[in-house]
Design a protein around this motif. Structure first.
Motif, PDB file in Angstrom:
ATOM      1  N   PHE A 242       0.895  -1.020  -0.011  1.00  0.00           N
ATOM      2  CA  PHE A 242       0.275   0.072  -0.058  1.00  0.00           C
ATOM      3  C   PHE A 242       0.913   1.166   0.164  1.00  0.00           C
ATOM      4  O   PHE A 242       0.538   2.110  -0.717  1.00  0.00           O
ATOM      5  CB  PHE A 242      -1.039  -0.202   1.307  1.00  0.00           C
ATOM      6  N   ILE A 243       1.991   1.161   0.761  1.00  0.00           N
ATOM      7  CA  ILE A 243       2.787   2.494   1.172  1.00  0.00           C
ATOM      8  C   ILE A 243       3.576   2.541  -0.459  1.00  0.00           C
ATOM      9  O   ILE A 243       3.672   3.596  -0.922  1.00  0.00           O
ATOM     10  CB  ILE A 243       3.612   2.202   2.095  1.00  0.00           C
ATOM     11  N   GLY A 244       3.893   1.564  -1.044  1.00  0.00           N
ATOM     12  CA  GLY A 244       4.621   1.515  -2.470  1.00  0.00           C
ATOM     13  C   GLY A 244       3.757   2.103  -3.472  1.00  0.00           C
ATOM     14  O   GLY A 244       4.124   2.810  -4.174  1.00  0.00           O
ATOM     15  N   GLY A 245       2.535   1.572  -3.283  1.00  0.00           N
ATOM     16  CA  GLY A 245       1.549   2.243  -4.333  1.00  0.00           C
ATOM     17  C   GLY A 245       1.123   3.570  -4.190  1.00  0.00           C
ATOM     18  O   GLY A 245       1.008   4.540  -5.132  1.00  0.00           O
ATOM     19  N   LEU A 246       1.278   4.222  -2.874  1.00  0.00           N
ATOM     20  CA  LEU A 246       1.227   5.505  -2.635  1.00  0.00           C
ATOM     21  C   LEU A 246       2.264   6.391  -3.089  1.00  0.00           C
ATOM     22  O   LEU A 246       2.163   7.439  -3.658  1.00  0.00           O
ATOM     23  CB  LEU A 246       1.179   5.970  -1.232  1.00  0.00           C
ATOM     24  N   ILE A 247       3.308   5.932  -3.060  1.00  0.00           N
ATOM     25  CA  ILE A 247       4.634   6.629  -3.399  1.00  0.00           C
ATOM     26  C   ILE A 247       4.751   6.475  -5.078  1.00  0.00           C
ATOM     27  O   ILE A 247       4.755   7.749  -5.688  1.00  0.00           O
ATOM     28  CB  ILE A 247       5.866   6.026  -3.035  1.00  0.00           C
ATOM     29  N   ILE A 248       4.373   5.592  -5.668  1.00  0.00           N
ATOM     30  CA  ILE A 248       4.329   5.438  -6.993  1.00  0.00           C
ATOM     31  C   ILE A 248       3.035   6.435  -7.792  1.00  0.00           C
ATOM     32  O   ILE A 248       3.178   6.968  -8.576  1.00  0.00           O
ATOM     33  CB  ILE A 248       3.990   3.832  -7.651  1.00  0.00           C
ATOM     34  N   ALA A 249       2.073   6.402  -6.842  1.00  0.00           N
ATOM     35  CA  ALA A 249       0.963   7.349  -7.159  1.00  0.00           C
ATOM     36  C   ALA A 249       1.299   8.672  -7.325  1.00  0.00           C
ATOM     37  O   ALA A 249       1.149   9.639  -8.094  1.00  0.00           O
ATOM     38  CB  ALA A 249      -0.326   7.026  -6.687  1.00  0.00           C
ATOM     39  N   ALA A 250       2.034   9.186  -6.259  1.00  0.00           N
ATOM     40  CA  ALA A 250       2.835  10.460  -6.299  1.00  0.00           C
ATOM     41  C   ALA A 250       3.613  10.684  -7.284  1.00  0.00           C
ATOM     42  O   ALA A 250       3.845  11.906  -7.914  1.00  0.00           O
ATOM     43  CB  ALA A 250       3.278  10.687  -4.922  1.00  0.00           C
ATOM     44  N   GLY A 251       4.222   9.665  -7.664  1.00  0.00           N
ATOM     45  CA  GLY A 251       5.469   9.992  -8.748  1.00  0.00           C
ATOM     46  C   GLY A 251       4.475  10.209 -10.145  1.00  0.00           C
ATOM     47  O   GLY A 251       4.907  11.049 -10.790  1.00  0.00           O
ATOM     48  N   LEU A 252       3.567   9.472 -10.135  1.00  0.00           N
ATOM     49  CA  LEU A 252       2.701   9.619 -11.574  1.00  0.00           C
ATOM     50  C   LEU A 252       1.917  11.069 -11.442  1.00  0.00           C
ATOM     51  O   LEU A 252       2.109  11.593 -12.689  1.00  0.00           O
ATOM     52  CB  LEU A 252       1.893   8.432 -11.704  1.00  0.00           C
ATOM     53  N   ALA A 320       6.574   9.869   7.572  1.00  0.00           N
ATOM     54  CA  ALA A 320       7.668   9.518   6.756  1.00  0.00           C
ATOM     55  C   ALA A 320       7.044   9.319   5.423  1.00  0.00           C
ATOM     56  O   ALA A 320       7.746   9.683   4.274  1.00  0.00           O
ATOM     57  CB  ALA A 320       8.505   8.486   7.309  1.00  0.00           C
ATOM     58  N   VAL A 321       5.859   8.542   5.258  1.00  0.00           N
ATOM     59  CA  VAL A 321       5.278   8.012   4.029  1.00  0.00           C
ATOM     60  C   VAL A 321       5.007   9.345   3.358  1.00  0.00           C
ATOM     61  O   VAL A 321       5.191   9.497   2.052  1.00  0.00           O
ATOM     62  CB  VAL A 321       4.059   7.212   4.342  1.00  0.00           C
ATOM     63  N   ALA A 322       4.381  10.369   4.068  1.00  0.00           N
ATOM     64  CA  ALA A 322       3.955  11.679   3.334  1.00  0.00           C
ATOM     65  C   ALA A 322       5.186  12.540   2.828  1.00  0.00           C
ATOM     66  O   ALA A 322       5.123  12.660   1.673  1.00  0.00           O
ATOM     67  CB  ALA A 322       3.243  12.516   4.353  1.00  0.00           C
ATOM     68  N   PHE A 323       6.320  12.374   3.423  1.00  0.00           N
ATOM     69  CA  PHE A 323       7.304  13.242   2.925  1.00  0.00           C
ATOM     70  C   PHE A 323       8.078  12.364   1.843  1.00  0.00           C
ATOM     71  O   PHE A 323       8.689  12.926   0.738  1.00  0.00           O
ATOM     72  CB  PHE A 323       8.434  13.544   4.182  1.00  0.00           C
ATOM     73  N   GLY A 324       7.951  11.063   2.082  1.00  0.00           N
ATOM     74  CA  GLY A 324       8.400  10.413   0.796  1.00  0.00           C
ATOM     75  C   GLY A 324       7.550  10.537  -0.525  1.00  0.00           C
ATOM     76  O   GLY A 324       8.089  10.612  -1.691  1.00  0.00           O
ATOM     77  N   MET A 325       6.342  10.698  -0.192  1.00  0.00           N
ATOM     78  CA  MET A 325       5.613  10.987  -1.512  1.00  0.00           C
ATOM     79  C   MET A 325       5.700  12.224  -1.966  1.00  0.00           C
ATOM     80  O   MET A 325       5.812  12.454  -3.158  1.00  0.00           O
ATOM     81  CB  MET A 325       4.116  10.954  -1.089  1.00  0.00           C
ATOM     82  N   THR A 326       6.038  13.349  -1.050  1.00  0.00           N
ATOM     83  CA  THR A 326       6.202  14.727  -1.784  1.00  0.00           C
ATOM     84  C   THR A 326       7.561  14.759  -2.234  1.00  0.00           C
ATOM     85  O   THR A 326       7.902  15.234  -3.436  1.00  0.00           O
ATOM     86  CB  THR A 326       6.145  15.739  -0.524  1.00  0.00           C
ATOM     87  N   ALA A 327       8.515  13.987  -1.966  1.00  0.00           N
ATOM     88  CA  ALA A 327      10.201  14.005  -2.168  1.00  0.00           C
ATOM     89  C   ALA A 327       9.858  13.291  -3.838  1.00  0.00           C
ATOM     90  O   ALA A 327      10.619  13.744  -4.696  1.00  0.00           O
ATOM     91  CB  ALA A 327      10.855  13.010  -1.548  1.00  0.00           C
ATOM     92  N   CYS A 328       9.122  12.034  -3.910  1.00  0.00           N
ATOM     93  CA  CYS A 328       8.830  11.512  -5.222  1.00  0.00           C
ATOM     94  C   CYS A 328       8.301  12.363  -6.248  1.00  0.00           C
ATOM     95  O   CYS A 328       8.545  12.588  -7.210  1.00  0.00           O
ATOM     96  CB  CYS A 328       8.268  10.199  -4.978  1.00  0.00           C
ATOM     97  N   PHE A 329       7.462  12.993  -5.751  1.00  0.00           N
ATOM     98  CA  PHE A 329       6.542  14.167  -6.544  1.00  0.00           C
ATOM     99  C   PHE A 329       7.455  14.987  -7.068  1.00  0.00           C
ATOM    100  O   PHE A 329       7.457  15.583  -8.356  1.00  0.00           O
ATOM    101  CB  PHE A 329       5.587  14.824  -5.831  1.00  0.00           C
TER     102      PHE A 329
END
Length: 360
Positions: A242-252, A320-329
């Motif tokens: 689920f966390i990996g999916g959130l990060i990938i979604a942020a990247g897309l 940490a997940v939220a910051f990972g998503m914004t960093a990926c974004f």
């Protein structure tokens, strides 16, 4: 004449010597030798005499290779539980709450009676007819358990033979309790149609079989259940995915956003200045949240069950997940910047980037 009658009577016992006497052990052997087994019926349970039964309908199928499926339903037909196996892993899905599990048979949270893969089929087939399925896993113990059943002539009828076994146990108050198990077997086809678990003379658990199929070829539809995708990969059931999916979604999402900015701008430096400000806000927020979490951790050193620090830890993980998503974004903008510079160079519209500019 009398002599002829006596001679005839003398040979009567010999007429049944070639037939194996009916017993639960011989009936179980017929079940275990099948290539596949399916049945359906109703089961009920209660904790104490006088209480209402909790009743469910069930359907189940199993194959000798270790694959099986068990479906439990309400009286209205709504599915409340599905257990199934591909002979390598055990799966469980509860539609209410969308709870999904995928476990190895060696998982300590799983039932012990499925640890031995070679015994999955007999244990699954007979576990509804036993108060303790763990007694079915070992062949020697299973034989002793089945041999402890004896026919009860007072309960048997021309249609059924009723087999019964009993154990007398002493509870914590030093009171003796007689536990009984009963099996109703049809004389016509030697099939088990009812099971009861009794405390003294009160039935606390029962299973009634309404249909049965033996040696029927089984398909994937009989042995597999397709749990919903969102249930299989939700935060509750599969947090890493689920966390990996959130990060990938942020990247897309970032790819769409930065691609749109680079495509509509005539000066790439304008987009780079926006990216720089976004990095600054990201780092400031990260520092502020880190200080806040450190303060909460210092205030959560007391007791409690669970300790308050557990909640701080969980909050830290999601931050940490939220910051990972914004960093990926933000990070996805760098390959897009390179792509648009290359495309701009080929089209003869590349913009020179000042040497003093900062991309981050």
């Amino acid at each position: 004449m009398h002599r002829l009658v006596l001679v005839a009577l003398a040979f009567v016992p010999l007429s049944g010597l070639g037939e194996e006497p009916i017993s639960i052990e011989s009936i179980a052997a017929d079940y275990f030798s099948a290539s596949s087994y399916c049945d359906a019926g109703k089961r009920g349970r209660r904790d104490e005499p006088g209480q209402r039964y909790t009743e469910e309908l069930f359907e189940r199928c199993a194959r000798r290779d270790g694959r099986f499926k068990y479906v439990e339903k309400r009286e209205q037909g709504a599915v409340i539980l599905v257990n199934w196996s591909d002979s390598k892993k055990y799966y469980r899905y509860l539609p209410y709450g969308r709870r999904y599990q995928e476990l190895s048979f060696d998982d300590p949270n799983l039932f012990d009676h499925y640890r031995d893969r070679s015994q999955i089929f007999p244990v699954f087939v007979f576990e509804l007819f036993s108060a303790d399925p763990r007694r079915l896993t070992d062949k020697a113990e299973r034989a002793r358990y089945l041999q402890s059943y004896a026919a009860n002539s007072s309960l048997s009828t021309p249609q059924y033979i009723v087999f019964e076994r009993s154990e007398t146990l002493t509870n914590s108050a030093n009171v003796k309790i007689v536990w009984r198990e009963r099996l109703w077997v049809l004389n016509s086809n030697r099939s088990i149609v009812k099971f009861e678990r009794l405390k003294d003379e009160d039935v606390l658990r029962f299973v009634e079989i309404t249909s049965r199929e033996v040696d029927r070829p089984l398909t994937d539809a009989d042995l597999w259940y397709n749990a919903p995708l969102l249930a299989r990969y939700s935060a509750l059931n599969n947090l890493p995915v689920f966390i990996g999916g959130l990060i990938i979604a942020a990247g897309l999402l970032g790819a769409l956003f930065w691609g749109w900015l680079f495509a509509r701008t005539s000066a790439i430096e304008e987009v780079l200045r926006k990216r720089k400000r976004l990095w600054q806000w990201h780092l400031i927020s990260f520092g502020g949240v880190a200080i806040l979490l450190a303060a909460l951790a210092a205030l959560s050193t007391g007791g409690g069950h669970p300790p308050a620090i557990v909640y701080v830890y969980a909050l830290g993980v999601w931050c940490a997940v939220a910051f990972g998503m914004t960093a990926c974004f933000i990070l996805v903008s760098y390959p897009l910047e390179l792509l648009f510079r290359v495309l701009g160079t080929r089209n003869g519209t590349a913009h020179e980037r000042p040497r003093t500019s900062v991309t981050k």
